[in-house]
Design a protein around this motif. Structure first.
Motif, PDB file in Angstrom:
ATOM      1  N   VAL A   1      -0.065   9.673   2.680  1.00 14.32           N
ATOM      2  CA  VAL A   1      -1.198  10.599   2.618  1.00 14.32           C
ATOM      3  C   VAL A   1      -2.428   9.944   1.976  1.00 14.32           C
ATOM      4  CG1 VAL A   1      -1.880  12.958   2.063  1.00 14.32           C
ATOM      5  CG2 VAL A   1       0.539  12.427   2.345  1.00 14.32           C
ATOM      6  N   GLY A   2      -2.773   8.746   2.457  1.00 10.65           N
ATOM      7  CA  GLY A   2      -4.010   8.109   2.032  1.00 10.65           C
ATOM      8  C   GLY A   2      -3.914   7.151   0.865  1.00 10.65           C
ATOM      9  N   MET A   3      -2.736   6.954   0.282  1.00  8.61           N
ATOM     10  CA  MET A   3      -2.618   6.041  -0.864  1.00  8.61           C
ATOM     11  C   MET A   3      -2.833   4.587  -0.452  1.00  8.61           C
ATOM     12  SD  MET A   3      -2.393   7.888  -3.460  1.00  8.61           S
ATOM     13  CE  MET A   3      -1.938   6.738  -4.725  1.00  8.61           C
ATOM     14  N   GLY A   4      -2.639   4.278   0.818  1.00 14.17           N
ATOM     15  CA  GLY A   4      -2.893   2.926   1.305  1.00 14.17           C
ATOM     16  C   GLY A   4      -4.357   2.549   1.179  1.00 14.17           C
ATOM     17  N   VAL A   5      -5.241   3.540   1.332  1.00 11.80           N
ATOM     18  CA  VAL A   5      -6.682   3.287   1.171  1.00 11.80           C
ATOM     19  C   VAL A   5      -6.979   2.887  -0.272  1.00 11.80           C
ATOM     20  CG1 VAL A   5      -8.976   4.318   1.279  1.00 11.80           C
ATOM     21  CG2 VAL A   5      -7.304   4.829   3.051  1.00 11.80           C
ATOM     22  N   LEU A   6      -6.386   3.595  -1.210  1.00 13.06           N
ATOM     23  CA  LEU A   6      -6.566   3.250  -2.622  1.00 13.06           C
ATOM     24  C   LEU A   6      -6.022   1.851  -2.909  1.00 13.06           C
ATOM     25  CD1 LEU A   6      -7.422   4.100  -5.477  1.00 13.06           C
ATOM     26  CD2 LEU A   6      -5.122   5.058  -5.750  1.00 13.06           C
ATOM     27  N   GLY A   7      -4.863   1.537  -2.342  1.00 17.49           N
ATOM     28  CA  GLY A   7      -4.283   0.206  -2.516  1.00 17.49           C
ATOM     29  C   GLY A   7      -5.162  -0.880  -1.939  1.00 17.49           C
ATOM     30  N   TYR A   8      -5.770  -0.608  -0.785  1.00 16.59           N
ATOM     31  CA  TYR A   8      -6.662  -1.586  -0.151  1.00 16.59           C
ATOM     32  C   TYR A   8      -7.903  -1.819  -1.013  1.00 16.59           C
ATOM     33  CZ  TYR A   8      -9.010  -4.179   3.524  1.00 16.59           C
ATOM     34  OH  TYR A   8      -9.632  -5.171   4.236  1.00 16.59           O
ATOM     35  N   VAL A  47      -2.649  -9.239  11.902  1.00 13.79           N
ATOM     36  CA  VAL A  47      -2.516  -7.949  12.587  1.00 13.79           C
ATOM     37  C   VAL A  47      -1.281  -7.210  12.076  1.00 13.79           C
ATOM     38  CG1 VAL A  47      -2.148  -6.854  14.830  1.00 13.79           C
ATOM     39  CG2 VAL A  47      -3.762  -8.742  14.618  1.00 13.79           C
ATOM     40  N   ILE A  48      -0.247  -7.940  11.744  1.00  9.13           N
ATOM     41  CA  ILE A  48       0.969  -7.331  11.199  1.00  9.13           C
ATOM     42  C   ILE A  48       0.653  -6.604   9.895  1.00  9.13           C
ATOM     43  CG2 ILE A  48       3.252  -7.836  10.222  1.00  9.13           C
ATOM     44  CD1 ILE A  48       3.370 -10.177  12.261  1.00  9.13           C
ATOM     45  N   PHE A  49      -0.131  -7.224   9.035  1.00  8.36           N
ATOM     46  CA  PHE A  49      -0.490  -6.595   7.760  1.00  8.36           C
ATOM     47  C   PHE A  49      -1.437  -5.424   7.962  1.00  8.36           C
ATOM     48  CE2 PHE A  49       0.824 -10.862   6.588  1.00  8.36           C
ATOM     49  CZ  PHE A  49       1.786 -10.562   5.642  1.00  8.36           C
ATOM     50  N   ARG A  50      -2.317  -5.534   8.929  1.00 12.19           N
ATOM     51  CA  ARG A  50      -3.224  -4.418   9.215  1.00 12.19           C
ATOM     52  C   ARG A  50      -2.447  -3.199   9.704  1.00 12.19           C
ATOM     53  NH1 ARG A  50      -6.728  -8.827  11.770  1.00 12.19           N
ATOM     54  NH2 ARG A  50      -8.064  -9.394  10.013  1.00 12.19           N
ATOM     55  N   LEU A  51      -1.502  -3.424  10.614  1.00 10.85           N
ATOM     56  CA  LEU A  51      -0.671  -2.319  11.106  1.00 10.85           C
ATOM     57  C   LEU A  51       0.180  -1.725   9.985  1.00 10.85           C
ATOM     58  CD1 LEU A  51       0.497  -3.716  14.563  1.00 10.85           C
ATOM     59  CD2 LEU A  51      -1.081  -1.826  14.142  1.00 10.85           C
ATOM     60  N   ALA A  52       0.743  -2.583   9.158  1.00 10.48           N
ATOM     61  CA  ALA A  52       1.558  -2.097   8.034  1.00 10.48           C
ATOM     62  C   ALA A  52       0.714  -1.267   7.078  1.00 10.48           C
ATOM     63  CB  ALA A  52       2.197  -3.276   7.299  1.00 10.48           C
ATOM     64  N   TRP A  53      -0.533  -1.683   6.858  1.00  7.31           N
ATOM     65  CA  TRP A  53      -1.415  -0.946   5.948  1.00  7.31           C
ATOM     66  C   TRP A  53      -1.756   0.428   6.529  1.00  7.31           C
ATOM     67  CZ3 TRP A  53      -2.806  -4.742   2.132  1.00  7.31           C
ATOM     68  CH2 TRP A  53      -3.222  -4.160   0.942  1.00  7.31           C
ATOM     69  N   VAL A  54      -1.975   0.490   7.835  1.00  7.18           N
ATOM     70  CA  VAL A  54      -2.257   1.778   8.479  1.00  7.18           C
ATOM     71  C   VAL A  54      -1.046   2.700   8.380  1.00  7.18           C
ATOM     72  CG1 VAL A  54      -2.698   2.888  10.706  1.00  7.18           C
ATOM     73  CG2 VAL A  54      -4.043   0.907  10.023  1.00  7.18           C
ATOM     74  N   ILE A  55       0.130   2.164   8.657  1.00  5.28           N
ATOM     75  CA  ILE A  55       1.356   2.968   8.558  1.00  5.28           C
ATOM     76  C   ILE A  55       1.568   3.440   7.123  1.00  5.28           C
ATOM     77  CG2 ILE A  55       3.877   2.867   8.749  1.00  5.28           C
ATOM     78  CD1 ILE A  55       3.384   0.976  11.194  1.00  5.28           C
ATOM     79  N   LEU A  56       1.346   2.554   6.158  1.00  7.63           N
ATOM     80  CA  LEU A  56       1.466   2.932   4.746  1.00  7.63           C
ATOM     81  C   LEU A  56       0.485   4.043   4.394  1.00  7.63           C
ATOM     82  CD1 LEU A  56       2.636   2.240   1.867  1.00  7.63           C
ATOM     83  CD2 LEU A  56       0.629   0.785   1.623  1.00  7.63           C
ATOM     84  N   THR A  57      -0.726   3.945   4.900  1.00  8.72           N
ATOM     85  CA  THR A  57      -1.741   4.964   4.615  1.00  8.72           C
ATOM     86  C   THR A  57      -1.351   6.315   5.207  1.00  8.72           C
ATOM     87  OG1 THR A  57      -3.464   3.273   4.554  1.00  8.72           O
ATOM     88  CG2 THR A  57      -4.178   5.533   4.881  1.00  8.72           C
ATOM     89  N   ILE A  58      -0.841   6.312   6.422  1.00  6.79           N
ATOM     90  CA  ILE A  58      -0.431   7.565   7.063  1.00  6.79           C
ATOM     91  C   ILE A  58       0.774   8.172   6.349  1.00  6.79           C
ATOM     92  CG2 ILE A  58       0.546   8.540   9.180  1.00  6.79           C
ATOM     93  CD1 ILE A  58      -1.226   6.489  10.714  1.00  6.79           C
ATOM     94  N   CYS A  59       1.752   7.351   6.002  1.00  6.05           N
ATOM     95  CA  CYS A  59       2.991   7.848   5.392  1.00  6.05           C
ATOM     96  C   CYS A  59       2.807   8.299   3.945  1.00  6.05           C
ATOM     97  CB  CYS A  59       4.075   6.785   5.455  1.00  6.05           C
ATOM     98  SG  CYS A  59       4.640   6.462   7.133  1.00  6.05           S
TER      99      CYS A  59
END
Length: 71
Positions: free
Chosen positions: A52-59, A38-50
Motif C-alpha cells: 500500500v505505497g510503502m515502496g515509494v517511501l523506500g525508494y 528492469v527486474i528491480f523496477r518491476l520488484a519495486w512496483v510489486i512491493l509498492t502495490i503489495c
C-alpha cells in the motif's frame, strides 16, 4: 599515500547517471549486482502495490541515502 587511492578496486553502490528512469536507484542496484535493472523496477512496483505505497517511501529513502555516480 592517500588511503582512497589504495582502495579503488572495490565496487560502490551508486545511483546511475546513464541507466535511470527517475533517480537512478534501480539502475545503480542493477549495475552493482550485474543484473538487468528492469527486474528491480518491476520488484519495486510489486512491493509498492503489495505494501500500500510503502515502496515509494523506500525508494525516496534509497534515493537520499545512495550517492550519485561521479564521472
Amino acid at each position: 599515500m592517500d588511503n582512497n587511492q589504495n582502495n579503488n578496486n572495490y565496487k560502490r553502490l551508486v545511483r546511475s547517471k546513464t541507466n535511470r528512469s527517475i533517480s537512478g536507484v534501480c539502475g545503480g542496484i542493477g549495475e552493482y549486482l550485474g543484473v538487468d535493472p528492469v527486474i528491480f523496477r518491476l520488484a519495486w512496483v510489486i512491493l509498492t502495490i503489495c505494501t500500500v505505497g510503502m515502496g515509494v517511501l523506500g525508494y525516496i529513502i534509497a534515493a537520499l541515502i545512495i550517492p550519485e555516480q561521479m564521472d
